[in-house]
Design a protein around this motif. Structure first.
Motif, short mmCIF file in Angstrom:
data_model
loop_
_atom_site.label_atom_id
_atom_site.label_comp_id
_atom_site.label_asym_id
_atom_site.label_seq_id
_atom_site.Cartn_x
_atom_site.Cartn_y
_atom_site.Cartn_z
N ARG A 45 8.34 -20.17 -24.08
CA ARG A 45 9.13 -21.12 -23.28
C ARG A 45 9.02 -20.82 -21.79
O ARG A 45 8.95 -21.75 -20.96
CB ARG A 45 10.60 -21.01 -23.72
CG ARG A 45 11.56 -21.91 -22.95
CD ARG A 45 12.98 -21.72 -23.49
NE ARG A 45 13.40 -20.33 -23.40
CZ ARG A 45 13.87 -19.61 -24.43
NH1 ARG A 45 13.93 -20.15 -25.64
NH2 ARG A 45 14.24 -18.36 -24.27
N SER A 51 4.43 -22.83 -21.62
CA SER A 51 5.54 -23.76 -21.42
C SER A 51 5.22 -25.17 -21.94
O SER A 51 6.08 -25.83 -22.53
CB SER A 51 5.93 -23.81 -19.95
OG SER A 51 4.83 -24.21 -19.15
N GLU A 52 3.98 -25.62 -21.72
CA GLU A 52 3.62 -26.96 -22.21
C GLU A 52 3.60 -27.00 -23.73
O GLU A 52 4.04 -27.98 -24.35
CB GLU A 52 2.26 -27.37 -21.65
CG GLU A 52 2.27 -27.69 -20.17
CD GLU A 52 0.98 -28.36 -19.74
OE1 GLU A 52 0.66 -29.43 -20.29
OE2 GLU A 52 0.29 -27.82 -18.87
N PHE A 54 5.40 -25.07 -25.64
CA PHE A 54 6.79 -25.01 -26.06
C PHE A 54 7.43 -26.39 -25.96
O PHE A 54 8.22 -26.79 -26.82
CB PHE A 54 7.58 -24.02 -25.22
CG PHE A 54 9.02 -23.88 -25.65
CD1 PHE A 54 9.36 -23.04 -26.71
CD2 PHE A 54 10.02 -24.59 -25.02
CE1 PHE A 54 10.68 -22.92 -27.12
CE2 PHE A 54 11.34 -24.49 -25.42
CZ PHE A 54 11.66 -23.64 -26.48
N GLN A 55 7.10 -27.14 -24.92
CA GLN A 55 7.65 -28.49 -24.77
C GLN A 55 7.19 -29.40 -25.89
O GLN A 55 7.95 -30.20 -26.41
CB GLN A 55 7.24 -29.09 -23.42
CG GLN A 55 7.99 -30.37 -23.07
CD GLN A 55 9.49 -30.17 -23.07
OE1 GLN A 55 10.01 -29.29 -22.37
NE2 GLN A 55 10.21 -30.99 -23.81
N TRP A 56 5.92 -29.24 -26.31
CA TRP A 56 5.42 -29.99 -27.46
C TRP A 56 6.22 -29.62 -28.70
O TRP A 56 6.62 -30.48 -29.49
CB TRP A 56 3.94 -29.69 -27.67
CG TRP A 56 3.39 -30.29 -28.94
CD1 TRP A 56 2.90 -31.55 -29.12
CD2 TRP A 56 3.31 -29.64 -30.23
NE1 TRP A 56 2.50 -31.73 -30.44
CE2 TRP A 56 2.75 -30.57 -31.14
CE3 TRP A 56 3.64 -28.37 -30.68
CZ2 TRP A 56 2.53 -30.27 -32.47
CZ3 TRP A 56 3.43 -28.05 -32.01
CH2 TRP A 56 2.87 -29.00 -32.90
N GLU A 58 9.24 -28.49 -28.79
CA GLU A 58 10.57 -29.08 -28.64
C GLU A 58 10.57 -30.54 -29.06
O GLU A 58 11.46 -31.00 -29.77
CB GLU A 58 11.03 -28.95 -27.19
CG GLU A 58 11.70 -27.66 -26.84
CD GLU A 58 13.12 -27.63 -27.36
OE1 GLU A 58 14.00 -28.30 -26.79
OE2 GLU A 58 13.35 -26.93 -28.37
N ASN A 59 9.56 -31.29 -28.62
CA ASN A 59 9.53 -32.73 -28.88
C ASN A 59 9.14 -33.07 -30.31
O ASN A 59 9.67 -34.02 -30.90
CB ASN A 59 8.54 -33.40 -27.92
CG ASN A 59 8.98 -33.30 -26.47
OD1 ASN A 59 10.16 -33.12 -26.17
ND2 ASN A 59 8.03 -33.38 -25.55
N GLY A 74 15.16 -24.30 -30.06
CA GLY A 74 14.73 -23.89 -28.74
C GLY A 74 15.74 -23.02 -28.02
O GLY A 74 15.38 -22.15 -27.23
#
Length: 308
Positions: A45, A51-52, A54-56, A58-59, A74
């Motif tokens: 994260r 980070s990218e 982790f964002q995937w 998350e989504n 998360g």
């Protein structure tokens, strides 16, 4: 019965899927460990390279879990360590600010799958879901098919085991995995400056009840150990894999096959340009009976591939 174990393991695996430390070494694992998985969602994260991804996660993953269970992976899971030992079963140790509400939800979901038997060890509570485990368990995930021992008694940790003795030992240590230190035959563990994922296995520990491996792959049948590392490197994701073969000639043969396949695919016009670039950047090394493969991925490229 294995819902909680599946829940945590799937959450980690979904991002390539560690204990509270940033990484592990072979000395940190029990001496008879068959396989291990160590993932750090916190570093994923917070790192530039992760980070990218982790964002995937998350989504695509955490959002669905939140919708179905009300649990925010998360925010509530920082790290996860999973491993199995020969002669026992699977252990999962999750670290993070797990709220009481989340613990209650997980308990309720597990209880819906079968009977619950509350137990206590030296003042710390744990629960048996399913029937008593009285014999050596399967070291694969289905080793938790019939029963699992679960505890939230150690602050900031969720502990799931396949055998009661494993649970009691972890409660005694405060959720800290007791490693064997340096020893012959230790599992291969790869490490870097900033580890996101570490995984590995002893292939001989994955034989079925008849002593066979059920693998159709000749490469896997001739591999003694395998290890994987995903790390953050200068804002990118560095991936390394190693195979320890049964003998140097086998490692040379596998290396030649891999180099040939990479050479062919690097000019395959049907593949996306990003994949061809990854193939061209992949390095193959051979040292005695050890084959290594490594590459570096731009997180933005990985995101485009994941979204295709």
């Amino acid at each position: 019965m294995r819902f909680i174990a599946l829940f945590w393991l799937a959450a980690a695996s979904a991002i390539f899927a560690s204990s509270a430390s940033a990484d592990i070494a072979s000395r940190d694992l029990p001496g008879d460990t068959v396989w291990y998985l160590h993932a750090n969602l916190g570093d994923l994260r917070d790192s530039d390279g992760g980070s990218e991804l982790f964002q995937w996660f998350e989504n695509e993953v955490a959002a669905e879990v939140r919708e179905k269970t009300g649990i925010d992976l998360g925010k509530e899971v920082d790290t996860l360590t999973a491993f199995a030992t020969s002669g026992e079963s699977i252990v999962l140790v999750v670290d993070g600010p797990l709220t009481k509400a989340t613990q209650d939800k997980l308990m309720a979901m597990a209880a819906s799958k079968g009977p619950v038997d509350p137990r206590t060890h030296k003042g710390r509570d744990y629960f048996l879901f399913g029937k008593e485990a009285t014999a050596t368990r399967n070291v694969l995930l289905d080793g938790l098919e019939e029963s699992a021992y679960v505890s939230f008694a150690v602050p900031g940790k969720a502990i799931v085991t396949g055998m009661e003795g494993q649970m009691q030992s972890l409660l005694d240590s405060g959720g800290i995995i007791t490693g064997a230190g340096a020893h012959d035959g230790a599992l291969l563990v790869l490490s870097a400056n900033k580890n996101l994922v570490q995984a590995g296995m002893h292939t001989k520990g994955l034989l079925n009840d008849d002593g066979d491996d059920d693998w159709e792959s000749n490469i896997l049948r001739n591999t003694e150990q395998a290890a994987l590392l995903v790390a953050e490197q200068g804002g990118n994701l560095a991936v390394e894999a190693r195979l320890v073969s049964v003998d140097p000639k086998m490692a040379q043969a596998i290396g030649a096959i891999v180099n040939g396949l990479l050479g062919l695919q690097s000019f395959n016009s049907e593949l996306p340009v990003e994949i061809r670039d990854v193939i061209r950047n992949t390095r193959v090394g051979i040292l005695e009976n050890t084959l290594s493969l490594s590459t570096v991925l731009d997180p933005a490229v990985l995101m485009r591939l994941l979204k295709q």
